[in-house]
Motif scaffolding. Sequence first.
Motif, short mmCIF file in Angstrom:
data_model
loop_
_atom_site.label_atom_id
_atom_site.label_comp_id
_atom_site.label_asym_id
_atom_site.label_seq_id
_atom_site.Cartn_x
_atom_site.Cartn_y
_atom_site.Cartn_z
N LYS A 313 0.84 -1.20 0.00
CA LYS A 313 0.00 0.00 0.00
C LYS A 313 0.88 1.26 0.00
CE LYS A 313 -4.02 2.11 2.18
NZ LYS A 313 -5.20 1.83 3.02
N THR A 314 1.95 1.22 0.77
CA THR A 314 2.87 2.36 0.82
C THR A 314 3.53 2.59 -0.52
OG1 THR A 314 3.28 1.81 3.16
CG2 THR A 314 4.80 3.37 2.10
N LEU A 315 3.91 1.49 -1.20
CA LEU A 315 4.53 1.62 -2.52
C LEU A 315 3.55 2.16 -3.55
CD1 LEU A 315 6.89 -1.48 -2.98
CD2 LEU A 315 7.43 0.81 -2.17
N VAL A 316 2.28 1.83 -3.41
CA VAL A 316 1.28 2.37 -4.33
C VAL A 316 1.18 3.89 -4.19
CG1 VAL A 316 -1.17 2.42 -4.92
CG2 VAL A 316 -0.03 0.22 -4.52
N TYR A 317 1.23 4.37 -2.95
CA TYR A 317 1.23 5.82 -2.74
C TYR A 317 2.53 6.44 -3.27
CZ TYR A 317 -3.11 5.96 -0.11
OH TYR A 317 -4.44 5.89 0.24
N LEU A 318 3.63 5.71 -3.13
CA LEU A 318 4.89 6.18 -3.71
C LEU A 318 4.76 6.32 -5.23
CD1 LEU A 318 7.93 6.70 -4.05
CD2 LEU A 318 8.31 4.24 -3.88
N ILE A 319 4.13 5.35 -5.88
CA ILE A 319 3.93 5.40 -7.33
C ILE A 319 3.06 6.59 -7.70
CG2 ILE A 319 2.80 4.20 -9.26
CD1 ILE A 319 3.84 1.58 -7.92
N ARG A 320 2.02 6.84 -6.89
CA ARG A 320 1.20 8.04 -7.12
C ARG A 320 2.06 9.30 -7.06
NH1 ARG A 320 -2.01 10.45 -3.15
NH2 ARG A 320 -0.04 10.34 -1.99
N ASP A 321 2.92 9.37 -6.05
CA ASP A 321 3.78 10.54 -5.89
C ASP A 321 4.74 10.69 -7.07
OD1 ASP A 321 2.50 10.82 -3.50
OD2 ASP A 321 4.20 10.26 -2.24
N ILE A 322 5.31 9.59 -7.51
CA ILE A 322 6.22 9.63 -8.67
C ILE A 322 5.48 10.11 -9.91
CG2 ILE A 322 7.52 8.18 -10.29
CD1 ILE A 322 8.56 6.60 -7.91
N GLY A 323 4.24 9.63 -10.08
CA GLY A 323 3.43 10.08 -11.21
C GLY A 323 3.27 11.58 -11.23
N VAL A 324 3.09 12.18 -10.05
CA VAL A 324 2.96 13.64 -9.96
C VAL A 324 4.30 14.32 -10.23
CG1 VAL A 324 2.43 15.58 -8.43
CG2 VAL A 324 1.01 13.51 -8.36
N MET A 325 5.37 13.80 -9.62
CA MET A 325 6.66 14.46 -9.69
C MET A 325 7.28 14.43 -11.09
SD MET A 325 8.46 13.64 -5.99
CE MET A 325 8.38 11.86 -6.17
N ILE A 326 6.96 13.40 -11.88
CA ILE A 326 7.55 13.33 -13.22
C ILE A 326 6.72 14.09 -14.25
CG2 ILE A 326 8.64 11.09 -12.76
CD1 ILE A 326 6.50 9.89 -14.68
#
Length: 574
Positions: A313-326
């Motif tokens: 679940k934490t990694l999924v939120y990390l992926i969401r964050d990466i999607g925003v940052m890139i």
Amino acid sequence: QTLLDPTELINPKCHVCGSVPILKKTKHLYINLPKIVPVLNKWIDEASVKGFWAKNALQVTKSWIRDGLKERCITRDLKWGIPVPKKGYEDKVFYVWFDAPIGYISITSCLEENWQKKWWKNPEEVKLFQFIGKDNIPFHTVIFPATLLATGEKWTMLYHMSSTEYLNYEGGKFSKSQGIGVFGTDAQDTGIPADVWRFYLLYNRPEHSDVLFTWSSFQEKINGELIGNLSNLINRTLVFVKRSFNGSLADGKIDTELYGKIRNYESEIKELMEKVEERDALLKILELSDYGNKIFQNSEPWKNPKENVNMLKTLVYLIRDIGVMIFPYMPDTAKKILGFLNLDKVSWDMVGDTTYELEIKDVSILFEKLTDEKINALRNRFSPKTENSKKDNVEVKKMDNEKIDECLEKKFAEKVLLKVAKIKEVSKHPEGDFLYILTLDAGEEENRIIVSSIVPYYKAEELLNRNIVLVSNLKPANFRGVKSRGMLLAAQDKDAEEHTTCEVLFADDLKVGTVLEPEGYKMPEEQMFYVKPDNFFSMPLYMENGILKINGKRILSDTGDEIHSVKYKNGSVG
């Protein structure tokens, strides 16, 4: 840049009609830069500390100020350009780099009625960011600010200067006229998505030094970093959650310790983005992605998915964050990633927000790998095909950097003429505090003059009557009114900052006029051409264990003598 003096051309003729040009007197308008120096200096000292100025922006600006500002011509005798609205100058146009920055203001005034308060006369609330190449730095840090300050009015002044070095192409400069390099429409025609090009160019953004585009590096970074790292984290994690939990992790909780480490990365990324350190921010995003991959791999969730639900679940939120940052780097890819999570907007406020559940929809592959066949085909397709490139006799067809270095080495041996010369006279340049004028005996009928910026490193008596290595066929250039016909070689410590160390490569044991070549090559008997400075500096000359080399081969005299460095055993040479 090389300033050409038209009066020094031999038998000049018009390329179109064949007529011979004649000298004429003309009058121009000048901007009185010396008059504004005290005000300009005060502003530069404050602005470069208050905002973020790239290192080369500071160096170039301080060099201009240090060498002394002179009145600068701001008009030209051209047909094309902005007409000068002054009586007696109706046949003149403004010099482009005087006029173009003023155009930044005028274009916004055409777009926005309230342009003064919104942008250009609101320094308390508006910060001016500028993105330029290094050759245009002084026009944006000296000329344009000087014109604004001289009005005495309250303008929004430069805050952040993001000035890059040069991006070169497989051993040379990009040149549209010579068909060297890949340009906008070319990139589109390759079929490689725009986001892939954006990724690589930003990954290699020349923020601190010149960068070389090579097809092998392009393939390596796309397949390794973009696909093997970032895309791998996204696809493996989301596909696993989709299969094991039907796309929902509502029963899991955020691993606060893990997400805390992720948030530390994200804080660093945000700070780098605020400073417009775009490349470093992207590298940090990739570092974060790699961290996520390691967490997934080390946890081995496939052995017991339920026990790893919090980590996932934490990694999924990390992926969401990466999607925003890139998003600033790869907008289409960012939207696609967020679409995997059923999100249809992109906002930095989303980063770190765990107040809502994420649900995984259909997941697809983000990028296709670049095959050897495709890369080789593209390299051949964009290899130089002009008459100039045929003369160079250099074809870069292989995919690995070793072959590219071999081509550079071969090009060096065929074109660059290194000779031993003796320094007969040394004098300070009257118009340059850091410049020496050196008179050399190079074993030729006449002595030659070169200009060298080594005043901070050597006293005149330390140079007089010493033998040096001369780049003999470097294209002549004017340095503040003195024509320089060549350049001496000097080494720099590889671990030192640029322009902080310097060791002239002396060759006192070698005879004046001795030609130096990479071992295994023979210089053609006659050199009937000049080498442009940019082409010379693309050659990877370096010191290794105190010996001058190119691509592993020593630079030798005809009797096998080496050129040595005393101070810097390992470093760059230029």
